[in-house]
Design a protein around this motif. Structure first.
Motif, PDB file in Angstrom:
ATOM      1  N   GLU A  86       0.894  -1.158  -0.178  1.00 31.47           N
ATOM      2  CA  GLU A  86      -0.024  -0.012   0.045  1.00 31.47           C
ATOM      3  C   GLU A  86       0.815   1.190  -0.008  1.00 31.47           C
ATOM      4  N   VAL A  87       0.383   2.189  -0.857  1.00 31.93           N
ATOM      5  CA  VAL A  87       1.188   3.569  -0.808  1.00 31.93           C
ATOM      6  C   VAL A  87      -0.015   4.559  -0.513  1.00 31.93           C
ATOM      7  N   ALA A  88       0.526   5.445   0.381  1.00 30.20           N
ATOM      8  CA  ALA A  88      -0.401   6.576   0.954  1.00 30.20           C
ATOM      9  C   ALA A  88       0.312   7.828   0.667  1.00 30.20           C
ATOM     10  N   ALA A  89      -0.187   8.791   0.440  1.00 30.96           N
ATOM     11  CA  ALA A  89       0.342  10.310   0.396  1.00 30.96           C
ATOM     12  C   ALA A  89      -0.407  11.373   0.678  1.00 30.96           C
ATOM     13  N   ASP A  90      -0.278  12.542   1.210  1.00 33.13           N
ATOM     14  CA  ASP A  90      -0.789  13.591   1.484  1.00 33.13           C
ATOM     15  C   ASP A  90      -1.153  14.305   0.185  1.00 33.13           C
ATOM     16  N   VAL A  91      -0.599  14.103  -0.765  1.00 39.40           N
ATOM     17  CA  VAL A  91      -0.783  14.646  -2.289  1.00 39.40           C
ATOM     18  C   VAL A  91      -1.068  13.536  -3.205  1.00 39.40           C
ATOM     19  N   PRO A  92      -1.838  13.726  -4.288  1.00 40.50           N
ATOM     20  CA  PRO A  92      -1.729  12.575  -5.532  1.00 40.50           C
ATOM     21  C   PRO A  92      -0.524  12.678  -5.973  1.00 40.50           C
ATOM     22  N   VAL A  93      -0.114  11.131  -5.895  1.00 38.50           N
ATOM     23  CA  VAL A  93       1.224  10.577  -6.506  1.00 38.50           C
ATOM     24  C   VAL A  93       1.012   9.650  -7.600  1.00 38.50           C
TER      25      VAL A  93
END
Length: 629
Positions: A599-606
């Motif tokens: 899983e990848v999570a970010a505070d902005v779209p990546v």
């Protein structure tokens, strides 16, 4: 005193006048025999026709009083307004209505003949609407018939039916005039997240003992109940728990798999699987999913495709594939595209590019790549390139434009190819095409990671134009890279690069990335295909699968510099800046995970791409895409 001529009636509805209205006063007096000034009268149909039709009631006609006024739709007269009238079936009551105009007499729809009569009269089973005729439904109404939502248009002339699919957890709601539930398209939005998918086998020369499979990722908080069908046949039912993955092996469709011996382009009825869920999921297909069955028994022809849900499909695509490859006499492997329909009666029209005008004819597709083919739900059209002469570049369906009158899915690829053609070994290519309306003018292209010391490995990049005279720029500059594409459907090619850069085009383009053959260097891994995702289509979270057994498994993450990104809960640091673009890239080797879940999570779209490499094989796919505006 006789009544004005315009009130004289000879229709089926009125019998108060003589032919040609000769003696109006006597006719009216006869009809009102013995009546007072305030009385009304009825008259029967006196026609001698063997089938005089239904008996009707005449309008109220005053025998005394002021000037006769406007006649209403019910046949009553009023005073104080200029007189107008409609026409009768066999005569006239005044100025005739226009030919073809529809008027109503109660529930009777009458079509004016323009000469004072009617060319047609129809008693409506429901309401009659002036100017329209018989209504088939109540204008603007919505009703539910089980899982079917029936929507009447604004003039009542047509009723549209929408299936509220219970397998997807949808319910009919007449009050809101829509299907409701977590899988309703207006709730889902347009992205790779959805509830209705069509996994489609594509041409691959791999042995049948290696498994075609789909991976279902459920990032939600509720279980996802699945049903997979093929045509009318139920294949399986299962459940994927919240925040987890399900891996489901499916039988090959042998006709679509085709192998090395491809005699013609084809249409496979019910060729695609249909995968439905009652909770939003992401679906990726692997062709095949194994690296090896036993030691030394390797698939050596793998790739993977992110699938888009049917509610996010479109009607306009440009294909990325690869040239036919000629290895030796009797061993020629073509590129292809596969078109899948989700609705019956879908008409698909093909517009070949300059290199796509040499294909294997069949299924309504001509040898020059043109054609128009009608598909029903689940049908698949698979079109193959055909090499002509000794130059393989003369046979490549790349750049072909595909349109349809209903939404379709398009997958482009190759049976098994070398990149470049001169270097071994061949590998299967496939990837779902982005609709033209989801393409962009700007992309960030990053090289995959090599299995040798973690360095970037060389790839080939193709930029495919949707418009003529497309101008290209690069950041950082790429010496020798093409700067102009002359015609729509043509492509510019960077044959070998291990650089990361941004492409900026003057019009929408497709950007395809091809991992080069193992003999081209960079360690293990043969060709695979990735469709680049533009930054405006990035997401802020991804749940994805990596099959076991591959000797190197990686994730590529493109993010704005300064973004906070985690991979499997751990912070990703050391993003390498890309020119002056304000984007950076991280190439991370994934640690062993028995479930293959990441899983990848970010505070902005990546942007996230996933790839695995092994001896003479690889796969590569985007982990997710936003498709909405």
């Amino acid at each position: 005193m006789s009544l004005p001529h315009r009130l004289c009636r000879t229709s089926l509805l009125y019998t108060c006048c003589l032919a040609a209205c000769g003696d109006e006063s006597s006719a009216i007096a006869s009809a009102n025999d013995g009546s007072s000034d305030d009385s009304t009268t009825t008259a029967t149909n006196t026609s001698t026709d063997p089938d005089p039709g239904p008996v009707t009631t005449s309008p109220e006609i005053p025998t005394t009083g002021g000037p006769v006024g406007t006649e209403t739709g019910t046949g009553t007269t009023t005073t104080g307004a200029p007189a107008t009238s409609t026409t009768g079936a066999t005569g006239t009551t005044g100025e005739p209505c226009d030919r073809g105009e529809v008027v109503c007499d109660g529930d009777v729809a009458q079509v004016c003949d323009g000469m004072g009569g009617f060319s047609d009269e129809t008693r409506c089973p429901g309401a009659c609407i002036a100017g329209t005729g018989c209504a088939v439904c109540e204008p603007g109404a919505a009703t539910c018939d089980g899982e079917i939502l029936k929507l009447c248009n604004d003039d009542g002339t047509a009723e549209h039916e929408v299936e509220c699919d219970g397998v997807q957890g949808l319910a009919c709601d007449a009050d809101s005039r829509r299907c409701v539930g977590a899988c309703a398209p207006d709730v889902l939005g347009a992205s790779s997240l959805g509830c209705d998918f069509y996994p489609t086998v594509t041409a691959n020369s791999v042995k049948d003992k290696f498994a075609f499979a789909v991976v279902v990722a459920n990032a939600g908080d509720s279980p996802a109940h699945l049903e997979i069908d093929k045509g009318p046949a139920l294949v399986l039912m299962d459940t994927v728990a919240p925040h987890s993955l399900g891996v489901f092996e499916l039988p090959w469709d042998i006709e679509l798999k085709a192998g090395s011996d491809v005699p013609a382009s084809l249409m496979d009825v019910d060729g695609a699987y249909r995968l439905r869920s009652d909770a939003p999921v992401t679906v990726t297909q692997f062709s095949p999913i194994e690296f090896g069955v036993e030691p030394l028994d390797m698939a050596a022809s793998n790739d993977a495709s992110l699938l888009f849900p049917a509610h996010a499909w479109s009607t306009d695509y440009v294909v990325a594939a690869y040239n036919s490859v000629f290895y030796e006499a009797g061993d020629e492997k073509p590129g292809f595209y596969a078109v899948t329909a989700s609705e019956d009666g879908t008409t698909v029209t093909l517009f070949p590019s300059a290199t796509g005008d040499a294909v294997l004819p069949g299924a309504g597709v001509q040898a020059d790549g043109t054609g128009q083919v009608v598909l029903d739900r689940g049908d698949v059209l698979e079109v193959f390139s055909q090499r002509t002469g000794q130059n393989p570049s003369t046979a490549d369906v790349t750049g072909t434009r595909i349109t349809a009158d209903k939404p379709i899915q398009v997958i482009g690829g190759h049976v098994c190819t070398q990149v470049p053609h001169s270097l071994k070994a061949c590998d299967h290519l496939e990837e779902s095409m982005l609709p033209v309306d989801a393409l962009a003018e700007q992309y960030v292209v990053t090289a995959p990671r090599s299995t040798l010391a973690g360095l970037p490995r060389h790839q080939m990049v193709r930029i495919i134009a949707t418009e003529a005279n497309t101008q290209l720029g690069y950041d950082p500059p790429q010496p020798g890279a093409p700067t102009t594409i002359a015609e729509a459907g043509d492509y510019a090619e960077i044959a070998a690069t291990d650089q990361d850069f941004m492409i900026t085009a003057s019009a929408k383009v497709v950007v395809a990335q091809y991992m080069r053959s193992q003999k081209a260097g960079g360690g293990l891994g043969d060709p695979s295909l990735l469709l680049a995702v533009p930054p405006e289509r990035f997401r802020d979270s991804y749940l994805f699968h990596t099959p076991s057994g591959f000797e190197g498994t990686f994730v590529g993450i493109v993010a704005p510099l300064g973004a906070e990104v985690t991979l499997d809960g751990l912070v990703v640091a050391d993003f390498e800046p890309i020119g002056a673009t304000q984007y950076g890239v991280a190439r991370v080797e994934l640690t062993a995970n028995p479930a293959g879940q990441h899983e990848v999570a970010a505070d902005v779209p990546v942007g996230v791409s996933v790839y695995g490499t092994g001896f003479c094989t690889s796969y590569w796919y985007p982990a997710g895409v936003e498709l909405g505006s």
